[in-house]
Design a protein around this motif. Structure first.
Motif, short mmCIF file in Angstrom:
data_model
loop_
_atom_site.label_atom_id
_atom_site.label_comp_id
_atom_site.label_asym_id
_atom_site.label_seq_id
_atom_site.Cartn_x
_atom_site.Cartn_y
_atom_site.Cartn_z
N MET A 58 65.79 38.87 27.36
CA MET A 58 66.50 40.12 27.59
C MET A 58 65.97 40.72 28.88
N PHE A 59 66.88 41.17 29.71
CA PHE A 59 66.50 41.78 30.98
C PHE A 59 67.23 43.10 31.14
N GLY A 60 66.76 43.90 32.07
CA GLY A 60 67.38 45.19 32.33
C GLY A 60 66.81 45.78 33.61
N GLY A 61 67.11 47.02 33.84
CA GLY A 61 66.63 47.73 35.00
C GLY A 61 67.11 49.17 34.94
N GLN A 62 66.61 49.98 35.84
CA GLN A 62 66.97 51.40 35.85
C GLN A 62 68.44 51.63 36.18
N GLU A 63 68.95 50.85 37.11
CA GLU A 63 70.35 51.00 37.52
C GLU A 63 71.26 50.44 36.42
N ARG A 64 72.30 51.16 36.09
CA ARG A 64 73.28 50.66 35.12
C ARG A 64 74.25 49.72 35.82
N THR A 65 74.47 48.57 35.22
CA THR A 65 75.36 47.57 35.80
C THR A 65 76.79 47.76 35.27
N ALA A 66 77.71 47.07 35.90
CA ALA A 66 79.11 47.14 35.48
C ALA A 66 79.28 46.69 34.03
N SER A 67 78.59 45.62 33.64
CA SER A 67 78.74 45.14 32.25
C SER A 67 78.15 46.12 31.25
N GLU A 68 77.06 46.80 31.61
CA GLU A 68 76.49 47.80 30.70
C GLU A 68 77.48 48.94 30.49
N LYS A 69 78.12 49.36 31.55
CA LYS A 69 79.10 50.45 31.45
C LYS A 69 80.35 50.00 30.69
N ARG A 70 80.82 48.81 30.98
CA ARG A 70 82.07 48.31 30.40
C ARG A 70 81.92 47.96 28.92
N LEU A 71 80.77 47.42 28.52
CA LEU A 71 80.60 46.90 27.16
C LEU A 71 79.72 47.76 26.26
N ASP A 72 79.30 48.91 26.74
CA ASP A 72 78.43 49.79 25.96
C ASP A 72 79.07 50.13 24.61
N ALA A 104 59.91 50.99 23.65
CA ALA A 104 58.95 50.53 22.65
C ALA A 104 58.10 49.37 23.17
N PHE A 105 58.64 48.56 24.06
CA PHE A 105 57.97 47.35 24.53
C PHE A 105 57.10 47.58 25.77
N LEU A 106 57.60 48.33 26.72
CA LEU A 106 56.91 48.48 28.00
C LEU A 106 55.69 49.38 27.88
N PRO A 107 54.70 49.19 28.77
CA PRO A 107 53.54 50.08 28.77
C PRO A 107 53.98 51.54 28.94
N GLU A 108 53.24 52.43 28.33
CA GLU A 108 53.57 53.86 28.42
C GLU A 108 53.68 54.30 29.87
N GLY A 109 54.71 55.07 30.16
CA GLY A 109 54.92 55.58 31.51
C GLY A 109 55.72 54.66 32.41
N GLU A 110 55.99 53.45 31.98
CA GLU A 110 56.78 52.51 32.80
C GLU A 110 58.27 52.68 32.50
N ASP A 111 59.09 52.27 33.45
CA ASP A 111 60.53 52.32 33.26
C ASP A 111 61.11 50.91 33.26
N ASN A 131 62.61 43.66 34.55
CA ASN A 131 63.41 43.42 35.75
C ASN A 131 62.58 42.61 36.74
N PRO A 132 62.39 41.31 36.48
CA PRO A 132 61.47 40.51 37.30
C PRO A 132 61.84 40.41 38.77
N PHE A 133 63.10 40.60 39.12
CA PHE A 133 63.51 40.52 40.51
C PHE A 133 63.84 41.90 41.08
N GLY A 134 63.42 42.94 40.38
CA GLY A 134 63.67 44.31 40.80
C GLY A 134 62.63 44.80 41.79
N PRO A 135 62.61 46.11 42.06
CA PRO A 135 61.74 46.69 43.09
C PRO A 135 60.24 46.54 42.80
N LYS A 136 59.87 46.33 41.55
CA LYS A 136 58.45 46.17 41.20
C LYS A 136 58.10 44.71 40.91
N GLY A 137 59.08 43.82 41.08
CA GLY A 137 58.86 42.40 40.79
C GLY A 137 57.98 41.73 41.82
#
Length: 126
Positions: A1-15, A31-38, A45-51
């Protein structure tokens, strides 16, 4: 499962259309990520801005299976593309009309398609 801060077209279309909402996914990540992380944390988001740059790091071959009616399909497709761009050995199986969790129920053709694909993938040199 992957994600990121920006909402994608599929997230908006299939929500909320096929069992899961973006609110559900956001809760999973909180629930999964360390406290304070987004959701731009590299675990999400392995290929995102913090990847991290993955070129030169050898991964085992990867099979990425994407259901076309899964609201996070854009993130899954981006993951496959990111692996490919990083020079990794990746095979993408995109099932346009499959919904989230299709691989858990042997009552649809997509289940058998993905099981055959996994069997072939594992026994091949990719």
């Amino acid at each position: 499962m992957f994600g990121g801060q920006e909402r994608t077209a599929s997230e908006k279309r299939l929500d909320g259309k096929y069992f899961v909402t973006t609110q559900d996914r956001d809760w999973y990540w909180k629930a999964f990520l360390p406290e304070g992380e987004d959701r731009d944390h590299p675990a999400c988001n392995p290929f995102g801005p913090k990847g991290q740059i993955l070129e030169g790091i050898k991964f085992p071959k990867s099979l990425v299976v994407v259901a076309g009616l899964d609201l996070i399909q854009d993130w899954q497709l981006a993951y496959a593309k990111g692996l490919e761009k990083a020079g990794q050995d990746v095979k993408l199986l995109y099932l346009e009309q499959a919904t989230i969790g299709f691989y858990l129920l042997p009552n649809n053709n997509y289940f058998y398609t993905v099981m055959d694909e996994i069997s072939n993938f594992v026994s091949s040199d990719c």
